[in-house]
Design a protein around this motif. Structure first.
Motif, PDB file in Angstrom:
ATOM      1  N   ASP A 283       0.848  -1.194   0.000  1.00  0.00           N
ATOM      2  CA  ASP A 283       0.000   0.000   0.000  1.00  0.00           C
ATOM      3  C   ASP A 283       0.882   1.242   0.000  1.00  0.00           C
ATOM      4  OD1 ASP A 283      -3.089   0.790   1.573  1.00  0.00           O
ATOM      5  OD2 ASP A 283      -1.633   2.232   0.839  1.00  0.00           O
ATOM      6  N   ARG A 284       0.789   2.042  -1.033  1.00  0.00           N
ATOM      7  CA  ARG A 284       1.606   3.240  -1.152  1.00  0.00           C
ATOM      8  C   ARG A 284       0.762   4.507  -0.948  1.00  0.00           C
ATOM      9  NH1 ARG A 284       4.850  -0.073  -0.705  1.00  0.00           N
ATOM     10  NH2 ARG A 284       4.888   1.118   1.209  1.00  0.00           N
ATOM     11  N   SER A 285      -0.277   4.393  -0.145  1.00  0.00           N
ATOM     12  CA  SER A 285      -1.135   5.543   0.138  1.00  0.00           C
ATOM     13  C   SER A 285      -0.370   6.629   0.879  1.00  0.00           C
ATOM     14  CB  SER A 285      -2.342   5.109   0.973  1.00  0.00           C
ATOM     15  OG  SER A 285      -3.176   4.223   0.270  1.00  0.00           O
ATOM     16  N   ASP A 286      -0.863   7.846   0.744  1.00  0.00           N
ATOM     17  CA  ASP A 286      -0.309   8.998   1.455  1.00  0.00           C
ATOM     18  C   ASP A 286      -0.876   8.984   2.867  1.00  0.00           C
ATOM     19  OD1 ASP A 286       0.654  11.409   2.325  1.00  0.00           O
ATOM     20  OD2 ASP A 286      -0.508  12.639   0.939  1.00  0.00           O
ATOM     21  N   LEU A 287      -0.069   8.553   3.835  1.00  0.00           N
ATOM     22  CA  LEU A 287      -0.522   8.368   5.210  1.00  0.00           C
ATOM     23  C   LEU A 287      -0.391   9.682   5.990  1.00  0.00           C
ATOM     24  CD1 LEU A 287       1.062   4.879   5.935  1.00  0.00           C
ATOM     25  CD2 LEU A 287      -1.168   5.412   4.927  1.00  0.00           C
ATOM     26  N   MET A 288      -1.356  10.571   5.782  1.00  0.00           N
ATOM     27  CA  MET A 288      -1.333  11.869   6.456  1.00  0.00           C
ATOM     28  C   MET A 288      -1.521  11.729   7.956  1.00  0.00           C
ATOM     29  SD  MET A 288      -0.757  14.115   4.118  1.00  0.00           S
ATOM     30  CE  MET A 288      -1.063  15.564   5.118  1.00  0.00           C
ATOM     31  N   GLY A 289      -2.413  10.832   8.359  1.00  0.00           N
ATOM     32  CA  GLY A 289      -2.639  10.553   9.776  1.00  0.00           C
ATOM     33  C   GLY A 289      -2.104   9.178  10.113  1.00  0.00           C
ATOM     34  N   PHE A 290      -1.406   9.053  11.249  1.00  0.00           N
ATOM     35  CA  PHE A 290      -0.791   7.771  11.604  1.00  0.00           C
ATOM     36  C   PHE A 290      -0.538   7.725  13.102  1.00  0.00           C
ATOM     37  CE2 PHE A 290       3.103   5.310  12.472  1.00  0.00           C
ATOM     38  CZ  PHE A 290       2.737   4.069  11.953  1.00  0.00           C
ATOM     39  N   THR A 291      -0.849   6.578  13.706  1.00  0.00           N
ATOM     40  CA  THR A 291      -0.490   6.377  15.104  1.00  0.00           C
ATOM     41  C   THR A 291      -0.381   4.882  15.370  1.00  0.00           C
ATOM     42  OG1 THR A 291      -1.017   7.014  17.389  1.00  0.00           O
ATOM     43  CG2 THR A 291      -2.859   6.328  16.003  1.00  0.00           C
ATOM     44  N   VAL A 292       0.503   4.523  16.288  1.00  0.00           N
ATOM     45  CA  VAL A 292       0.714   3.133  16.676  1.00  0.00           C
ATOM     46  C   VAL A 292      -0.210   2.813  17.842  1.00  0.00           C
ATOM     47  CG1 VAL A 292       2.374   1.522  17.671  1.00  0.00           C
ATOM     48  CG2 VAL A 292       3.073   3.058  15.834  1.00  0.00           C
ATOM     49  N   GLY A 293      -0.811   1.612  17.830  1.00  0.00           N
ATOM     50  CA  GLY A 293      -1.733   1.207  18.875  1.00  0.00           C
ATOM     51  C   GLY A 293      -1.049   0.620  20.091  1.00  0.00           C
ATOM     52  N   ASN A 294      -1.866   0.030  20.979  1.00  0.00           N
ATOM     53  CA  ASN A 294      -1.369  -0.494  22.250  1.00  0.00           C
ATOM     54  C   ASN A 294      -0.869  -1.925  22.177  1.00  0.00           C
ATOM     55  OD1 ASN A 294      -2.079   1.904  23.495  1.00  0.00           O
ATOM     56  ND2 ASN A 294      -4.114   1.187  24.046  1.00  0.00           N
ATOM     57  N   SER A 295      -1.178  -2.626  21.076  1.00  0.00           N
ATOM     58  CA  SER A 295      -0.779  -4.016  20.911  1.00  0.00           C
ATOM     59  C   SER A 295       0.171  -4.143  19.726  1.00  0.00           C
ATOM     60  CB  SER A 295      -2.010  -4.904  20.668  1.00  0.00           C
ATOM     61  OG  SER A 295      -2.944  -4.782  21.711  1.00  0.00           O
ATOM     62  N   GLU A 296       1.095  -5.074  19.803  1.00  0.00           N
ATOM     63  CA  GLU A 296       2.040  -5.255  18.702  1.00  0.00           C
ATOM     64  C   GLU A 296       1.295  -5.564  17.409  1.00  0.00           C
ATOM     65  OE1 GLU A 296       6.092  -7.747  17.497  1.00  0.00           O
ATOM     66  OE2 GLU A 296       4.980  -8.268  19.311  1.00  0.00           O
ATOM     67  N   GLY A 297       1.677  -4.871  16.365  1.00  0.00           N
ATOM     68  CA  GLY A 297       1.071  -5.062  15.062  1.00  0.00           C
ATOM     69  C   GLY A 297      -0.074  -4.117  14.767  1.00  0.00           C
ATOM     70  N   VAL A 298      -0.650  -3.490  15.795  1.00  0.00           N
ATOM     71  CA  VAL A 298      -1.816  -2.629  15.590  1.00  0.00           C
ATOM     72  C   VAL A 298      -1.382  -1.200  15.280  1.00  0.00           C
ATOM     73  CG1 VAL A 298      -3.875  -1.631  16.649  1.00  0.00           C
ATOM     74  CG2 VAL A 298      -3.302  -4.042  17.037  1.00  0.00           C
ATOM     75  N   MET A 299      -1.842  -0.696  14.147  1.00  0.00           N
ATOM     76  CA  MET A 299      -1.598   0.676  13.716  1.00  0.00           C
ATOM     77  C   MET A 299      -2.888   1.252  13.147  1.00  0.00           C
ATOM     78  SD  MET A 299       1.875   0.164  11.497  1.00  0.00           S
ATOM     79  CE  MET A 299       3.485  -0.014  12.251  1.00  0.00           C
ATOM     80  N   TYR A 300      -2.968   2.578  13.120  1.00  0.00           N
ATOM     81  CA  TYR A 300      -4.115   3.256  12.539  1.00  0.00           C
ATOM     82  C   TYR A 300      -3.610   4.302  11.545  1.00  0.00           C
ATOM     83  CZ  TYR A 300      -6.040   1.282  16.832  1.00  0.00           C
ATOM     84  OH  TYR A 300      -6.391   0.428  17.846  1.00  0.00           O
ATOM     85  N   SER A 301      -4.377   4.499  10.474  1.00  0.00           N
ATOM     86  CA  SER A 301      -3.943   5.474   9.467  1.00  0.00           C
ATOM     87  C   SER A 301      -5.140   6.153   8.825  1.00  0.00           C
ATOM     88  CB  SER A 301      -3.082   4.813   8.386  1.00  0.00           C
ATOM     89  OG  SER A 301      -3.858   3.975   7.557  1.00  0.00           O
ATOM     90  N   SER A 302      -4.847   7.273   8.190  1.00  0.00           N
ATOM     91  CA  SER A 302      -5.807   8.019   7.394  1.00  0.00           C
ATOM     92  C   SER A 302      -5.012   8.753   6.331  1.00  0.00           C
ATOM     93  CB  SER A 302      -6.598   8.987   8.272  1.00  0.00           C
ATOM     94  OG  SER A 302      -7.628   9.628   7.539  1.00  0.00           O
TER      95      SER A 302
END
Length: 330
Positions: A97-116
């Motif tokens: 996925d080569r999307s433009d990740l303007m919003g990004f944060t790492v979650g509380n569990s390994e492997g969990v991330m959030y993006s926009s």
């Protein structure tokens, strides 16, 4: 937290001065980006680190490290998708996925991330997405609104995995979810938002860096209190632990600087280490052993702008350049 926060509730109206500041900060950001696009092959830097890893990105929007589990990679969210630092081969792309990740944060569990952000074609917005495999694949959880949003500032609570905040480009609105992105509600904003940071151990506390200062909410954005220890636009803010906070301050008149609090925001000092040429730092993220990571725009000696990642292992006394897109940096 709160001794240095004004307890007066905010009025709904915006003063003329705040509007002027908002316009000025927006102009600064636009100027930085325009300078980079015009001078992407120029550069040079005053950074001391000589062992640099060159990243194939044109812009960096977010940084993060998993503080639990076995994956201790450094991740960067960029205009060209997600990258991670590999000790042997430098910066490598994550997934396809080569999307433009303007919003990004790492979650509380390994492997969990959030993006926009935006898809690679820039045709629309991504809404809110989640990854459970360290960014290899992404699932759209919700559009947030009828039409998908594009969060530029985003933060996940360290105390409650369900609580996430996001603000679209321009910072004129703020959303919160209490069910990990399935449903969202709009909450009040203290002023135009540039950066966000949720508390690592208190599910009710969130910081908002705005064009007119740093604000704190003790009730998940229902009310906001102004921090009187910092004066200027807060381009970036982040917790390292429950007491240690970093912020990048752009005074209305004066030189930008990195600030640090070790008492939950009651008092602030300029860090001993300031990075020459840095005009904006938009994210601060905690590492595993007390280190802090940050990303920002750095004006180079020859007039170009480098999009860089930094690390400090000594409480901000010095900063190591972890990655850059400017191939002329040595």
């Amino acid at each position: 937290m709160g001794k240095k926060y004004s307890q007066a509730k905010l009025s709904k109206g915006k003063s003329r001065n705040k509007i002027v500041i908002a316009v000025a900060i927006a102009a600064i950001i636009v100027a930085i980006i325009a300078s980079y696009l015009a001078n992407s092959n120029n550069g040079g830097t005053t950074a001391d680190n000589r062992d640099l890893l060159v990243g194939p990105w044109s812009d960096v929007h977010g940084v993060g490290v998993f503080t639990v589990g076995n994956d201790d990679s450094l991740y960067l969210a960029t205009h060209q998708g997600l990258f991670k630092k590999n000790v042997d081969s430098g910066w490598i792309p994550v997934g396809s996925d080569r999307s433009d990740l303007m919003g990004f944060t790492v979650g509380n569990s390994e492997g969990v991330m959030y993006s926009s952000g935006h898809p690679p074609s820039m045709g629309g917005n991504l809404g809110f997405r989640k990854s459970t495999d360290g960014g290899i694949t992404w699932q759209t959880i919700s559009n947030v609104e009828d039409r998908p949003v594009d969060f530029h500032a985003m933060t996940a609570s360290g105390a409650d995995a369900n609580i996430i905040y996001g603000s679209p480009g321009g910072g004129s609105s703020l959303y919160m979810t209490a069910d990990e992105g399935r449903t969202w509600k709009t909450i009040s904003i203290p002023d135009h938002i540039i950066s966000l940071a949720a508390h690592p151990s208190d599910r009710n506390v969130v910081l908002a860096g705005t064009v007119s200062g740093l604000f704190l909410s003790n009730n998940q954005g229902k009310d906001w209190n102004l921090n009187t220890g910092l004066n200027g636009a807060i381009m970036g803010v982040g917790f390292v632990d429950k007491n240690t906070i970093y912020a990048f301050v752009a005074p209305q008149q004066g030189k930008e600087y990195i600030a640090k609090s070790t008492d939950g925001g009651n008092t602030w000092t300029k860090t001993q280490g300031q990075i020459a040429g840095v005009k904006a730092m938009f994210n601060f993220a905690a590492g595993r052993s007390g280190e802090v990571y940050a990303i920002g725009y750095q004006q180079t000696i020859l007039g170009g702008v480098a999009m860089n990642a930094y690390k400090s292992t000594d409480g901000g006394a010095s900063w190591i350049l972890e990655g850059t897109n400017n191939k002329s940096i040595v």
